[in-house]
Design a protein around this motif. Structure first.
Motif, short mmCIF file in Angstrom:
data_model
loop_
_atom_site.label_atom_id
_atom_site.label_comp_id
_atom_site.label_asym_id
_atom_site.label_seq_id
_atom_site.Cartn_x
_atom_site.Cartn_y
_atom_site.Cartn_z
N UNK A 247 89.73 4.76 49.00
CA UNK A 247 88.83 4.38 50.10
C UNK A 247 89.37 5.03 51.38
N UNK A 248 88.51 5.60 52.24
CA UNK A 248 89.01 6.31 53.43
C UNK A 248 89.93 5.44 54.29
N UNK A 249 89.65 4.15 54.35
CA UNK A 249 90.50 3.27 55.18
C UNK A 249 91.83 3.01 54.49
N UNK A 290 91.36 16.76 51.94
CA UNK A 290 90.82 17.93 52.65
C UNK A 290 89.36 17.68 53.01
N UNK A 291 88.94 18.20 54.16
CA UNK A 291 87.54 18.10 54.58
C UNK A 291 86.84 19.39 54.17
N UNK A 359 83.07 15.48 59.85
CA UNK A 359 83.88 14.56 59.05
C UNK A 359 85.28 14.38 59.62
N UNK A 360 85.78 15.40 60.34
CA UNK A 360 87.11 15.27 60.97
C UNK A 360 87.07 14.25 62.10
N UNK A 364 89.00 10.59 62.40
CA UNK A 364 89.76 10.25 63.60
C UNK A 364 89.30 8.92 64.18
N UNK A 365 87.99 8.73 64.24
CA UNK A 365 87.45 7.49 64.79
C UNK A 365 87.79 6.30 63.89
#
Lengths: 442, 160
Positions: A247-249, A290-291, A359-360, A364-365
């Protein structure tokens, strides 16, 4: 009234004695007089981050902030140069602007008596000017207009200012440490950053230096953040056993729980004048996914070798003395604004890498929201420790704070070094600079 | 379930606040659909949660992490624990889309969070986007707009 009133004012030796080789006196965190001297000397003799020039893209655009406790305006003049002006009318003291940002048009106009000023601060017009004829007005402070901060530098879009004439010039002050800003800007395929996403403003009831020190304190994450990052890992294991994509978080939370060895090996680099960074070899940002498309864009701009070199830097936190920190790999910065000995406004800003995939910025946000917001569980972990320290330091039995970890008696002779990532050398480095810039103008 | 009545929608919103005030967080999590989000914008009138940052923009996994963390033995910022208190105006029904199975309510509220000797008061508007899943009302999106969303805020540790 503090019982130590005037212990430090006009007494450079007493200020100097607050910082020892391996410990600092609690008064640097809790004493009102020391705080006032910081505002008068430390924040005037050093280069303070004001803002980013992408916040004022057009002539007449302004952004209001503070240097220490001084209200200032960053404004783009008609010739394209960004000026930093003290935000008060030279007439009666009225703040010229109250809103954080806007466009002044061709000139600032004081809302009280309509005195007007060009966007470089010079006096443009006064209604009924003949009332000042033959009064010696030309020699007054008012005739000079809105006072500019005397020393301003735009470094690759980052605006820094120094209020006093004493103290080193910009390049001398920052030296090699500018490589962190360089790396962050170079991560844009266009070589440009833009402030984006909004600023998180989090009020802390603690001294500003605790926040700065915490960013190169690598012995706290696995302890203080067990509650947030540790729980995130446990919940993820339970809810998505064997998942191969995090999960991204969770990808952001999990590295906070890395073992001591990880942090020891990631390294710290120190520079002159109190600057330094964690993450010489790797960092908690090294293993993000990687994005898609981004690396190809970087190769198209820089060639493969240079693109790899830029992206292989994974500096964790860079501390620009005194109160500005940078995370290059995720394009975020933090500014710790001192309000009182026990009150600090932490501002966390984010950037878009111009021409890079959205997506970067999104990642960051997400990082900023999860770690730096007033609603962030990682932020709650940290603030609890700062506020407990702010209270605990009132214990008279021991007035000293220890910064001894991996102390090397020869370190004062070295201008720069790469060291074990759990060293407190960078904290000692900051306090040596603190002592130097505090007493420079006393 | 036949489509919920207005009174059932109102009752749901009031019950949700009660579960938070009573720290019944497991029951509270069950009110969220699996693909739900809890959103607290940072910007006045914010429309984009992705490329504009927010105070909170969390899916059910992240909410679950918060709930587990509140129980943790080493959650020092919750020793002692925070308490909270909601005062709601009567929720207003902004949308009833029975064909699309979507219902939107709008609820002005005051929220108090307290810990030790500190107490903070917040004013907000809460927008619930609700749906029915397996005969039960569930939250698809809970959006909390603070009146002072862009102010310098102190820690907010529980749920509005």
């Amino acid at each position: 009234m503090n019982r130590h009133e005037s212990r430090y004012n006009g007494n450079a030796a007493a200020v100097h004695d607050l910082v020892r080789e391996t410990e600092v006196h609690r008064d640097v965190y809790i004493d009102q007089e020391v705080f006032d001297l910081e505002m008068e000397h430390l924040f005037a003799n050093t280069w303070i981050y004001v803002g980013h020039d992408s916040q004022v893209p057009n002539a007449g655009d302004y952004y209001g902030t503070t240097i220490g406790k001084q209200p200032v305006l960053m404004v783009r003049h008609t010739d394209g140069v960004v000026h930093v002006l003290y935000n008060r009318c030279p007439h009666k003291g009225t703040r010229i602007t109250i809103d954080t940002c806007g466009n002044a048009g061709k000139f600032f106009r004081c809302p009280y008596h309509a005195w007007s000023f060009k966007t470089d601060g010079s006096l443009l017009a006064i209604p009924l000017r003949k009332g000042y004829e033959n009064t010696g007005f030309e020699q007054s402070h008012s005739a000079k207009g809105m006072a500019p901060v005397r020393h301003v530098k735009n470094y690759r879009g980052f605006i820094f200012a120094k209020m006093n004439d004493v103290g080193p010039g910009f390049e001398d002050y920052f030296g090699e440490s500018l490589s962190t800003i360089d790396n962050m800007v170079d991560r844009s395929p266009a070589g440009r950053l833009e402030v984006a996403g909004g600023v998180l403003r989090y009020m802390h009831n603690c001294n500003w230096k605790m926040l700065v020190e915490n960013l190169t304190d690598t012995c706290h994450p696995m302890v203080a953040h067990e509650s947030s990052a540790g729980t995130a890992i446990e919940v993820w294991k339970k809810m998505a056993p064997g998942a191969n994509k995090k999960h991204p978080a969770v990808e952001i939370y999990a590295p906070f729980m890395s073992a001591y060895e990880f942090f020891e090996k990631m390294g710290i680099r120190v520079w002159r004048n109190g600057h330094g960074h964690t993450g010489v070899h790797h960092s908690i940002h090294s293993d993000y996914s990687a994005i898609p498309g981004y690396f190809d864009q970087m190769v198209a701009t820089y060639g493969e070798a240079r693109a790899k070199a830029i992206l292989d830097e994974n500096r964790h936190n860079t501390s620009y003395f005194p109160n500005f920190t940078v995370k290059g790999p995720i394009q975020s910065i933090r500014l710790f604004k001192p309000l009182a000995p026990d009150k600090t406004l932490a501002e966390s800003w984010t950037f878009r890498l111009v021409d890079a995939p959205d997506a970067l910025l999104e990642r960051t946000l997400t990082y900023n929201r999860l770690v730096n917001a007033p609603t962030s569980i990682v932020g709650h972990d940290d603030l609890e420790m700062y506020e407990r320290a702010q209270e605990g330091l009132h214990v008279d039995a021991n007035p000293w704070v220890n910064i001894q970890r991996l102390y090397d008696p020869s370190e004062t002779e070295r201008e720069t070094a790469e060291i074990n990532g759990t060293s407190e050398w960078q904290m000692r480095n900051q306090f040596r600079a603190w002592s130097k810039f505090m007493t420079m103008s006393m | 379930m036949t489509s919920p009545t207005d009174q059932e929608l109102i009752g749901f919103v009031v019950h949700e606040a009660r579960l938070i005030d009573q720290h019944r967080f497991e029951e509270w999590l069950d009110l969220f659909a699996d693909d739900a989000y809890y959103w607290m914008p940072l910007e006045w009138g914010q429309t984009d949660p992705r490329l504009s940052t927010s105070l909170l923009y969390e899916d059910k996994l992240l909410l679950r992490i918060r709930v587990e963390r509140l129980k943790g033995n080493r959650t020092f910022s919750q020793k002692p624990k925070s308490r909270c208190h909601h005062v709601l105006q009567t929720p207003q029904i902004d949308k009833r889309d029975e064909a699309g199975n979507e219902y939107v309510t709008w609820t002005p509220m005051h929220y108090v969070e307290t810990r030790l000797d500190e107490q903070d008061l917040y004013a907000a508007w809460v927008t619930h986007t609700l749906t029915t899943v397996g005969g039960l009302l569930k939250i698809k999106l809970k959006r909390v707009d603070l009146v002072n969303c862009d102010a310098a805020l102190r820690s907010i540790q529980l749920f509005m």
